[in-house]
Design a protein around this motif. Structure first.
Motif, PDB file in Angstrom:
ATOM      1  N   THR A 118     -14.202  10.306  -2.945  1.00 19.35           N
ATOM      2  CA  THR A 118     -14.643   9.516  -1.787  1.00 19.35           C
ATOM      3  C   THR A 118     -14.090   8.099  -1.947  1.00 19.35           C
ATOM      4  OG1 THR A 118     -16.701   8.880  -2.901  1.00 19.35           O
ATOM      5  CG2 THR A 118     -16.782  10.812  -1.471  1.00 19.35           C
ATOM      6  N   PRO A 119     -13.865   7.376  -0.844  1.00 18.44           N
ATOM      7  CA  PRO A 119     -13.303   6.018  -0.947  1.00 18.44           C
ATOM      8  C   PRO A 119     -14.248   5.080  -1.691  1.00 18.44           C
ATOM      9  CG  PRO A 119     -13.153   6.858   1.309  1.00 18.44           C
ATOM     10  CD  PRO A 119     -14.022   7.813   0.555  1.00 18.44           C
ATOM     11  N   LYS A 120     -13.669   4.183  -2.474  1.00 26.25           N
ATOM     12  CA  LYS A 120     -14.458   3.190  -3.185  1.00 26.25           C
ATOM     13  C   LYS A 120     -14.934   2.112  -2.220  1.00 26.25           C
ATOM     14  CE  LYS A 120     -14.276   0.133  -7.235  1.00 26.25           C
ATOM     15  NZ  LYS A 120     -13.443  -0.378  -8.338  1.00 26.25           N
ATOM     16  N   MET A 121     -16.190   1.707  -2.379  1.00 32.83           N
ATOM     17  CA  MET A 121     -16.750   0.682  -1.501  1.00 32.83           C
ATOM     18  C   MET A 121     -16.073  -0.664  -1.759  1.00 32.83           C
ATOM     19  SD  MET A 121     -20.817   1.633  -1.637  1.00 32.83           S
ATOM     20  CE  MET A 121     -20.893   1.662  -3.419  1.00 32.83           C
ATOM     21  N   PRO A 122     -15.955  -1.513  -0.739  1.00 34.14           N
ATOM     22  CA  PRO A 122     -15.319  -2.825  -0.948  1.00 34.14           C
ATOM     23  C   PRO A 122     -16.149  -3.700  -1.888  1.00 34.14           C
ATOM     24  CG  PRO A 122     -16.294  -2.686   1.252  1.00 34.14           C
ATOM     25  CD  PRO A 122     -16.367  -1.309   0.667  1.00 34.14           C
TER      26      PRO A 122
END
Length: 648
Positions: free
Chosen positions: A402-406
């Motif tokens: 899953t994409p890493k959070m900013p």
């Protein structure tokens, strides 16, 4: 020949079962094979008794030669009209591409040596379509008969064109006495659909370099088609133009060069499709995260060099914007229960006893600025939770499904409050030197009156002014201070201080004058306050927290002469009204005398200045006819009731 079992469809249609497939008509380069069936009825059966398929769809070795040329050369030892010839193929016949037409070498003689070419012969040199039983049949890039699937510009069957890029450009020669040739363009290994057009007196030639490092040169001296490093080249030479075509893919690196041959300039236009030689390749799954009881495993992506067939640094793949790194895939593994002292643990749903790793973040930090745009940050880490609910950090690649959070974001991007200066008032005198005033407000990004503006940048509210009209008396020695109400308004504005992020004295509004006529006193409350930037609220502080002089909380006020009193002012009243001014004009003149009530009670309104004719010595209102000799001042408006209206 043996027959396979009949299908229900064959029996219903009165056909026998299809026979086995014949041998392929070719051993390489794409041939055709057929199968037959027999009609079992005395009547005519519907459909065909023969069917075809492609076969031997592998490239032939370079030394094998062209299949149509082989069929023409087979007639070299057969006399034609009593004479032997060496026959060369005639390709791409638009009328009958599947007949065997050949041309005698060194002559213009073209003869149809057979009505049909052998099955599997290409209809056209640049097409996969093949001749079967004398008819041209469509063949897709998937080598299936009747298929409409085609290669994209990159040579990928049914591709989307994402594995190559279009290169287009132009070269102009720059003649030099010390330079006999120059490089036009370097075309890398694997490029396709290459076309160059030279216009001018100069000449093109080739340099090649194989992947093994072998170099060679070709002068391109005559028109024709020939092989260079196993790449078919078509070259046309005209008196003032040269055209070079290579369908590709190139099997070596080609460098197109130009040899200067004349005094005039030449230009070369070129276009080709260049392969993206560094591409992402998905890896196999990593080892399972657990040996039993249920775990997970992920794939990754590595940058692969198609020329050297080896993995290279990721930066090579990032060079191409068309390259999109594939996302990792995740799957469960080793789901068998772990052995325990009392047998085996009960198998539970995977997501209950072994949740997937996940990203966790800390709270955002406070914004680096209260206005005008700042940043705030947080930490983001990959964590894993075990069956007991204990959370522990793990490697980041385990969360990459899953994409890493900013970790950084902008905040408080609205504009900071700033000072807004309104129009200057008219000069306080009608001749000579006087003063003029203006209202300066601190306005926020919503246009509302607020605090927070820096006192260091506040525009001044009072300045001297000169009216270029001669006075009746000698020029005044000092500026005439504003009469009421201007002196009162300016005094309040000048003493007013907006709340800031530094502790400061904030005076409240003055009370009404203690008397209705004559000289009285006024009072006001002065607080030490500070603006809390995070909550944008105001807090009261002890008086010793504020630095600098504290504004006065008492002052004298003058409400005009009392009824029945002499019109002359006492020295105290004169000092209050005119400061240190010792001389003043006895002439009648127009002056501003306060403002009308605000046109609105909230949400922003206007007030109009009241203009009256005054005796400048006694300050009494006089008949307007006494001020006829003076120019009536312009209409003056100011904003008021700036607080927002309460919601309805």
């Amino acid at each position: 020949s043996s027959r396979t079992a009949r299908s229900e469809e064959d029996r219903d249609s009165l056909w026998d079962a299809w026979g086995s497939w014949s041998e392929c008509s070719r051993t390489c380069g794409g041939g055709a094979s057929y199968s037959l069936r027999r009609c079992l009825s005395s009547k005519i059966c519907e459909g065909r008794n023969i069917r075809y398929r492609t076969c031997s769809n592998v490239d032939c070795p370079p030394e094998a030669g062209d299949f149509r040329a082989q069929q023409c050369s087979a007639h070299n030892d057969v006399k034609y009209q009593g004479q032997l010839y060496e026959w060369l193929p005639v390709s791409n016949d638009p009328d009958n591409p599947c007949s065997l037409k050949c041309q005698a070498r060194g002559t213009a003689l073209v003869v149809e040596l057979a009505p049909k070419v052998l099955d599997g012969t290409r209809c056209y040199t640049e097409s996969l379509d093949m001749c079967i039983s004398g008819l041209c049949q469509i063949v897709g890039c998937d080598h299936q008969l009747g298929s409409a699937v085609k290669e994209d510009n990159c040579g990928v069957c049914n591709g989307d064109g994402s594995t190559c890029r279009l290169v287009r450009g132009q070269y102009k020669s720059q003649l030099s006495a010390s330079k006999l040739d120059d490089t036009v363009v370097a075309i890398p290994y694997g490029s396709r659909q290459i076309r160059l057009v030279l216009k001018g007196p100069d000449h093109l030639y080739l340099e090649t370099k194989t992947l093994q490092g072998v170099k060679s040169e070709n002068s391109l001296s005559t028109t024709g088609s020939f092989l260079v490093e196993n790449s078919s080249i078509d070259f046309q030479k005209f008196p003032d133009k040269e055209i070079l075509r290579i369908s590709g893919p190139l099997t070596a690196d080609f460098t197109i060069k130009i040899h200067y041959a004349g005094a005039a300039d030449s230009s070369v236009q070129f276009i080709f499709y260049q392969p993206i030689i560094h591409r992402w390749r998905e890896t196999d799954f990593f080892p399972c995260s657990a040996s039993c009881g249920g775990g997970y495993q992920l794939t990754s992506a590595e940058c692969f060099d198609l020329r050297s067939n080896r993995v290279v640094a990721d930066q090579y793949c990032h060079y191409y914007p068309e390259n999109i790194k594939p996302k990792p895939k995740l799957q469960e593994c080793n789901l068998d229960p772990c052995p325990a002292s009392d047998g085996y643990k009960q198998i539970m749903p995977y997501d209950l006893y072994h949740p997937l790793p996940r990203w966790e973040s800390t709270p955002w930090t406070a914004c680096s600025s209260s206005c005008g745009g700042g940043i705030q940050s947080r930490s983001v880490s990959c964590v894993e939770e075990d069956i007991q609910g204990h959370i522990s950090p793990v490697e980041e690649w385990k969360c990459m499904y899953t994409p890493k959070m900013p970790v950084v974001q902008p905040c408080n991007i609205f504009d900071c409050p700033k000072w807004l200066a309104q129009e200057w008032s008219p000069c306080t005198v009608t001749c000579g030197q006087g003063l003029r005033y203006r209202v300066v407000l601190c306005i926020d990004h919503r246009g509302m009156h607020t605090g927070g503006c820096s006192t260091k940048t506040k525009p001044h509210i009072k300045e001297e002014c000169v009216v270029p009209t001669p006075c009746y008396k000698p020029k005044e020695k000092l500026p005439v201070e504003a009469k009421l109400p201007w002196s009162k308004q300016a005094q309040e504005l000048e003493e007013g201080t907006a709340v800031s992020e530094e502790p400061s004295f904030i005076p409240e509004a003055w009370s009404t004058c203690s008397v209705t006529c004559g000289v009285g006193s006024q009072m006001r409350l002065v607080k030490c306050q500070v603006l809390l930037s995070f909550s944008q609220s105001v807090a009261d502080l002890p008086m010793d927290e504020c630095e600098g002089p504290k504004p006065v909380s008492h002052r004298a006020c003058y409400s005009g002469p009392c009824s029945g009193e002499a019109a002359e002012n006492t020295p105290e009243e004169t000092q209050l009204l005119y400061g240190s001014l010792q001389e003043f004009d006895e002439l009648y003149d127009w002056e501003y005398e306060g403002f009308t009530e605000c046109s609105e009670s909230c949400g922003g309104g206007v007030q109009e200045a009241v203009v009256t004719c005054l005796n400048k010595q006694t300050r009494e209102i006089a008949d307007e006819t006494l001020c006829v000799s003076s120019r009536r001042p312009p209409q003056l408006l100011k904003s008021c009731s700036l607080d927002p209206c309460p919601p309805r």
